[in-house]
Design an enzyme around this catalytic site. Sequence first.
Site: not given
Length: 661
Positions: A115, A153-154, A307, A355, A358
């Site tokens: 990512r 995202n982030e 999140e 992930e 996760h």
Amino acid sequence: MTTRSLTDRLGGLAFGGDYNPEQWDEPVWKEDDELMRRARVNLATVGVFSWALLEPEEGRYDFTWLDAHIDRLHANGVAVDLATPTASPPPWFTLAHPDGLPVTPDGTRLTHGSRDTYCLTAPAYRSAARRIASALAERYGDHPALALWHVHNEYGTLCYCDHTAAAFRVWLRARHGSLDTLNHAWGTAFWSQRYTSWEQVLPPRATQWHKNPGQALDFRRFWSDEIIAGYREQRDAIRAHSDRPVTTNLMLPAYQNIDLWALARELDVVTSDHYPGSPGLDAAADTAFHADRTRSLAGGHPWLLMEQGTNTVYDRDRVLAKEPGDILRHTLGHIARGSEGALFFQWRQSRAGAETWHSAMVPHAGPDSRIFREVTQAGEAVARLGELAGSTVTASVAVLHDSDAWWALGVDGLPSADLDYHAALGRAHRALWDAGVTVDFAHPEHDLSRFPLVIAPALFLLSDRAAENLRRYVEGGGTLLVQHASGYVDDRMHARLGGYPADPLREALGIRVEEYRPLRHDERITLSDGSHATVWSESLRAEGAETLASYTHGMLAGSPALTRHRFGTGQGWYLSTRLDDADHAALVARLLGEAEVGPEVPGLPAQVEAVVRQAPDGRRWRVLINHRPEPVPLPEPGHDLLTDSTLSELPPGGCAVLRTA
């Protein structure tokens, strides 16, 4: 546009998380529908990492699969937080536009396979990001399921490529105007670094030894502005087709590549992500630290936890599980401090990919599991708290937070590597949290007059304007604690001459620091009041201040370590070393007493968290979280929204939301 419009659309506080149905098949989707109803999910974040499916080749979009899932969620009573997928470009993009891949400081161009593998300054990337944001908004902008837009995202990935170099030079021209001004700001007379043409100026790439500190600081400022510009482009493309609120999820761990104050001003709803870095009580304190920071970035208005890890605690090289009950306690910890709900990453734990391990709301073990039972308990609790929507939290103590000061402590060549900005910020907050006090964060140039107590834990860089603002704050009656190594440089990273900190602040503190004396790695010193300290010491002169504790070792023996100066109608305190945790907590307790600030809910023992939310019409709620292993009697019984009953005692590890008169 506010969180109120979001909660109005949802009919209460938000509960849910990232949903990636493209990873699964139809039987799982049917089970998801039933399990989401059981867990009281009302908001799902969709499409965050779906670029390769949404645009399988450049300029050709396929929304058929997304249509079906958004319609299915809507039919199931679940609203959609629709993301633009630009945090993870697909393989075709990076093959077609290799210059859109990021370059590290040492010149390595990264390849696709993870990512965040993109360069924000690459024209092809920015153009593709705008196009897909616009295409999504045109198709779904007025869809009845749509409650919120989620850009990217982030944000935070850095790049040092030639596109970045060109954009950096444009930014520097706008900021400094001329090469002469730039050379002065960066101190390029040192080490023969003087620039004679703009083409010579580069990002702070890998070099022989220390990078130029002014260059490093300006690059951080530039990159923050570039991120904000990239966000605005997508936001504006969306607004051309949709009237729903637009946000991006801030990431608030120990790294910092964005001026969060500046980015937050661009968001319709401030949202953020949180993953604690240690277990147990530390995780609860970190939850409060994150929530107070996010609420402050939102200007005190309600915000949204985008999140959290369902069962994830990152502890260095381990990913630990949360303790039973933590899912609800952490969820309510954020809601207590102003969040309009709680979302998780992610709904269903992935069976493949980077992930896989996760945690998620539905774990690999499926719904017959402790995790899903606790998720369902949390969903039921949040569903009972709809009346809190739109209420706010008020704090009486501020901790100062400045991105420039953070970045300044990250440059090369400082006297100690233990001047850790994030740790200092967290220590200040933790001492106040332990004392039962709710905290706001504020920029040192903000109006601080409403706070009886302000703590400045790590303002190594301090602008002239901020120094004057802090002087006025003390003169006007405030109590200010400034901690070691503060005000050493101005906003160009130029050292303050004539002693530290900056002149106006020195006047309020009544001291002058002549010499910094970092301590050895394992050195622990004792002050005259019996407190202990590590990391740092300073040779300072009291110029009107009262000495409250002195050094007892070496050349500093007898010289001030902790001072207090009565200035105007306020007090300026200065701490020239890093106290041990217990001694630091004792000092904070003393300051709270001086400022006449008490715990949010008096009468509760340590490790019982209490925060008050208040509605504009005067209604109030006390959110209580017991982090102790034994029951705790309440100083005042109240009606608990979670159990719909009168509560007089908190069970071990239990939570309550009490409606008060």
